[in-house]
Design a protein around this motif. Structure first.
Motif, PDB file in Angstrom:
ATOM      1  N   ALA A 224     -17.868   5.405  36.111  1.00 38.33           N
ATOM      2  CA  ALA A 224     -16.459   5.492  35.704  1.00 38.33           C
ATOM      3  C   ALA A 224     -15.847   6.816  36.139  1.00 38.33           C
ATOM      4  N   GLY A 225     -16.583   7.905  35.962  1.00 30.46           N
ATOM      5  CA  GLY A 225     -16.086   9.201  36.385  1.00 30.46           C
ATOM      6  C   GLY A 225     -15.963   9.300  37.889  1.00 30.46           C
ATOM      7  N   GLN A 226     -16.904   8.725  38.596  1.00 27.54           N
ATOM      8  CA  GLN A 226     -16.847   8.731  40.055  1.00 27.54           C
ATOM      9  C   GLN A 226     -15.622   7.967  40.550  1.00 27.54           C
ATOM     10  N   THR A 227     -15.346   6.836  39.922  1.00 30.34           N
ATOM     11  CA  THR A 227     -14.168   6.049  40.297  1.00 30.34           C
ATOM     12  C   THR A 227     -12.881   6.813  40.006  1.00 30.34           C
ATOM     13  N   GLU A 228     -12.832   7.458  38.848  1.00 31.65           N
ATOM     14  CA  GLU A 228     -11.634   8.216  38.466  1.00 31.65           C
ATOM     15  C   GLU A 228     -11.336   9.315  39.483  1.00 31.65           C
ATOM     16  N   TRP A 229     -12.370  10.063  39.878  1.00 29.49           N
ATOM     17  CA  TRP A 229     -12.147  11.150  40.825  1.00 29.49           C
ATOM     18  C   TRP A 229     -11.901  10.649  42.238  1.00 29.49           C
ATOM     19  N   ALA A 230     -12.534   9.548  42.602  1.00 31.55           N
ATOM     20  CA  ALA A 230     -12.257   8.975  43.914  1.00 31.55           C
ATOM     21  C   ALA A 230     -10.798   8.523  44.002  1.00 31.55           C
ATOM     22  N   GLN A 231     -10.315   7.910  42.943  1.00 32.39           N
ATOM     23  CA  GLN A 231      -8.926   7.468  42.941  1.00 32.39           C
ATOM     24  C   GLN A 231      -7.972   8.655  42.967  1.00 32.39           C
ATOM     25  N   ARG A 232      -8.313   9.706  42.229  1.00 36.50           N
ATOM     26  CA  ARG A 232      -7.460  10.903  42.229  1.00 36.50           C
ATOM     27  C   ARG A 232      -7.401  11.515  43.627  1.00 36.50           C
ATOM     28  N   LEU A 233      -8.557  11.731  44.225  1.00 33.25           N
ATOM     29  CA  LEU A 233      -8.571  12.325  45.566  1.00 33.25           C
ATOM     30  C   LEU A 233      -8.005  11.368  46.608  1.00 33.25           C
ATOM     31  N   GLY A 234      -8.171  10.076  46.389  1.00 35.88           N
ATOM     32  CA  GLY A 234      -7.586   9.100  47.297  1.00 35.88           C
ATOM     33  C   GLY A 234      -6.070   9.144  47.304  1.00 35.88           C
ATOM     34  N   ARG A 235      -5.469   9.578  46.193  1.00 36.89           N
ATOM     35  CA  ARG A 235      -4.013   9.785  46.120  1.00 36.89           C
ATOM     36  C   ARG A 235      -3.611  11.141  46.701  1.00 36.89           C
ATOM     37  N   LEU A 236      -4.367  12.169  46.306  1.00 34.38           N
ATOM     38  CA  LEU A 236      -3.924  13.530  46.582  1.00 34.38           C
ATOM     39  C   LEU A 236      -4.237  14.004  47.991  1.00 34.38           C
ATOM     40  N   LEU A 237      -5.327  13.545  48.571  1.00 30.97           N
ATOM     41  CA  LEU A 237      -5.631  13.980  49.933  1.00 30.97           C
ATOM     42  C   LEU A 237      -4.539  13.567  50.925  1.00 30.97           C
ATOM     43  N   PRO A 238      -4.094  12.299  50.937  1.00 33.82           N
ATOM     44  CA  PRO A 238      -2.987  11.955  51.842  1.00 33.82           C
ATOM     45  C   PRO A 238      -1.709  12.736  51.535  1.00 33.82           C
ATOM     46  N   ALA A 239      -1.445  12.978  50.243  1.00 25.49           N
ATOM     47  CA  ALA A 239      -0.254  13.754  49.889  1.00 25.49           C
ATOM     48  C   ALA A 239      -0.377  15.191  50.404  1.00 25.49           C
ATOM     49  N   ALA A 240      -1.565  15.763  50.281  1.00 25.70           N
ATOM     50  CA  ALA A 240      -1.782  17.120  50.784  1.00 25.70           C
ATOM     51  C   ALA A 240      -1.605  17.174  52.292  1.00 25.70           C
ATOM     52  N   TRP A 241      -2.098  16.151  52.985  1.00 27.37           N
ATOM     53  CA  TRP A 241      -1.964  16.131  54.443  1.00 27.37           C
ATOM     54  C   TRP A 241      -0.501  16.004  54.868  1.00 27.37           C
ATOM     55  N   GLN A 242       0.253  15.190  54.165  1.00 28.85           N
ATOM     56  CA  GLN A 242       1.671  15.048  54.489  1.00 28.85           C
ATOM     57  C   GLN A 242       2.403  16.381  54.310  1.00 28.85           C
ATOM     58  N   GLN A 243       2.100  17.096  53.229  1.00 29.04           N
ATOM     59  CA  GLN A 243       2.712  18.407  53.028  1.00 29.04           C
ATOM     60  C   GLN A 243       2.284  19.384  54.114  1.00 29.04           C
ATOM     61  N   PHE A 244       1.005  19.353  54.456  1.00 34.44           N
ATOM     62  CA  PHE A 244       0.487  20.233  55.499  1.00 34.44           C
ATOM     63  C   PHE A 244       1.220  19.988  56.822  1.00 34.44           C
ATOM     64  N   CYS A 245       1.381  18.742  57.176  1.00 39.65           N
ATOM     65  CA  CYS A 245       2.071  18.414  58.432  1.00 39.65           C
ATOM     66  C   CYS A 245       3.528  18.847  58.406  1.00 39.65           C
ATOM     67  N   HIS A 246       4.169  18.677  57.258  1.00 35.39           N
ATOM     68  CA  HIS A 246       5.571  19.063  57.138  1.00 35.39           C
ATOM     69  C   HIS A 246       5.740  20.577  57.268  1.00 35.39           C
ATOM     70  N   VAL A 247       4.863  21.317  56.618  1.00 38.35           N
ATOM     71  CA  VAL A 247       5.002  22.792  56.569  1.00 38.35           C
ATOM     72  C   VAL A 247       4.546  23.423  57.883  1.00 38.35           C
ATOM     73  N   TYR A 248       3.466  22.887  58.453  1.00 38.69           N
ATOM     74  CA  TYR A 248       2.846  23.559  59.600  1.00 38.69           C
ATOM     75  C   TYR A 248       3.066  22.838  60.919  1.00 38.69           C
ATOM     76  N   GLY A 249       3.823  21.752  60.887  1.00 38.29           N
ATOM     77  CA  GLY A 249       4.220  21.110  62.132  1.00 38.29           C
ATOM     78  C   GLY A 249       3.147  20.310  62.801  1.00 38.29           C
ATOM     79  N   GLU A 250       2.089  19.928  62.053  1.00 40.53           N
ATOM     80  CA  GLU A 250       1.050  19.072  62.627  1.00 40.53           C
ATOM     81  C   GLU A 250       1.567  17.642  62.706  1.00 40.53           C
ATOM     82  N   GLN A 251       0.968  16.867  63.603  1.00 39.22           N
ATOM     83  CA  GLN A 251       1.305  15.452  63.690  1.00 39.22           C
ATOM     84  C   GLN A 251       0.514  14.661  62.671  1.00 39.22           C
ATOM     85  N   PRO A 252       1.170  13.926  61.777  1.00 39.95           N
ATOM     86  CA  PRO A 252       0.437  13.162  60.760  1.00 39.95           C
ATOM     87  C   PRO A 252      -0.283  11.972  61.366  1.00 39.95           C
TER      88      PRO A 252
END
Length: 252
Positions: A224-252
């Motif tokens: 259950a804990g593994q699923t909870e954290w996988a779901q959290r990171l599954g949401r936040l990693l793409p969001a972090a990448w989108q912010q990174f691309c926006h701020v630093y001009g990388e291609q998403p």
């Protein structure tokens, strides 16, 4: 001996390559359990508890490829450079490791050749392939940490480790803290050129953005804990990448 790694998940076209240096507990039969009991080998000294299930679930959710080390860190630590003083530990968290004492140069070289180097060669091949295709890539190293060390409780629920390039790390820190989590900035460990091997070798030498994520083991010790954290990171990693691309001009 079988491969020292397994590959999970599939390449869904995204930027992330996941790696787990300490996901496994296997010990080659010839090493006789390194002279430790099964209970000792199952402790945090032997592997990153819970990161196997969490990492595999995350790989499926993103989806992304996960390269996972299957052998115990007590045999050889795949997040240490060859020859590092803690590459093959004689004592771990005050627990002597009898099978790691008085090793010959040949015995050390064997562990490097059959466990350490094939794992890192597989990561290199994955990154080379992505580079040849001209794809943006972020390396994500997955780890877990024990809730207490030498009797001292660790308050962090997770930690984000970084060294020469803190750009993606700072974004991920902010996103995790916005969820109300207690997140360490280079805590409970600091990522340095010498303390770590995977990120300096595969991300920083190539100039790739990266994250090293630590999760407290009691939070991912159950499915259950593994699923909870996988779901959290599954949401936040793409969001972090989108912010990174926006701020630093990388291609998403």
């Amino acid at each position: 001996m079988a491969d020292s790694f397994v590959v999970h998940g599939r390449d869904g076209g995204g930027p992330f390559l996941l790696v787990s240096d300490h996901a496994g507990q296997a010990i080659p039969p010839d090493l006789a359990g390194l002279g430790l009991s099964e209970a000792e080998r199952a402790r945090h000294i032997g592997w990153d508890i819970g990161i196997d299930g969490m990492g595999r679930a995350l790989a499926e959710l993103l989806p992304a490829v996960l390269i996972e080390q299957i052998y115990s860190r007590l045999v050889i630590d795949c997040n240490r450079a060859p020859g590092h003083p803690t590459s093959i530990v004689r004592v771990s968290d005050e627990t002597p490791v009898p099978g790691n004492h008085d090793l010959s140069d040949q015995q050390v070289a064997w562990r490097q050749q059959v466990i350490l180097h094939p794992y890192h060669t597989r990561i290199t091949c994955a990154l080379d392939e992505r580079q040849a295709q001209g794809r943006p890539t972020a390396l994500v190293a997955l780890h877990s940490f024990t809730p207490s060390m030498r009797g001292v409780a660790r308050p962090w629920q997770a930690g984000i480790l970084h060294n020469r390039d803190s750009r993606l790390a700072q974004i991920m820190l902010d996103l995790l803290r916005a969820e109300g989590l207690v997140v360490g900035d280079n805590e409970p460990y600091a990522l340095t050129d010498t303390s770590d091997y995977t990120v300096p070798l595969h991300a920083e030498k190539r100039g790739l953005p990266y994250l090293e994520i630590e999760i407290r083991q009691d939070l991912i010790a159950t499915p259950a804990g593994q699923t909870e954290w996988a779901q959290r990171l599954g949401r936040l990693l793409p969001a972090a990448w989108q912010q990174f691309c926006h701020v630093y001009g990388e291609q998403p």
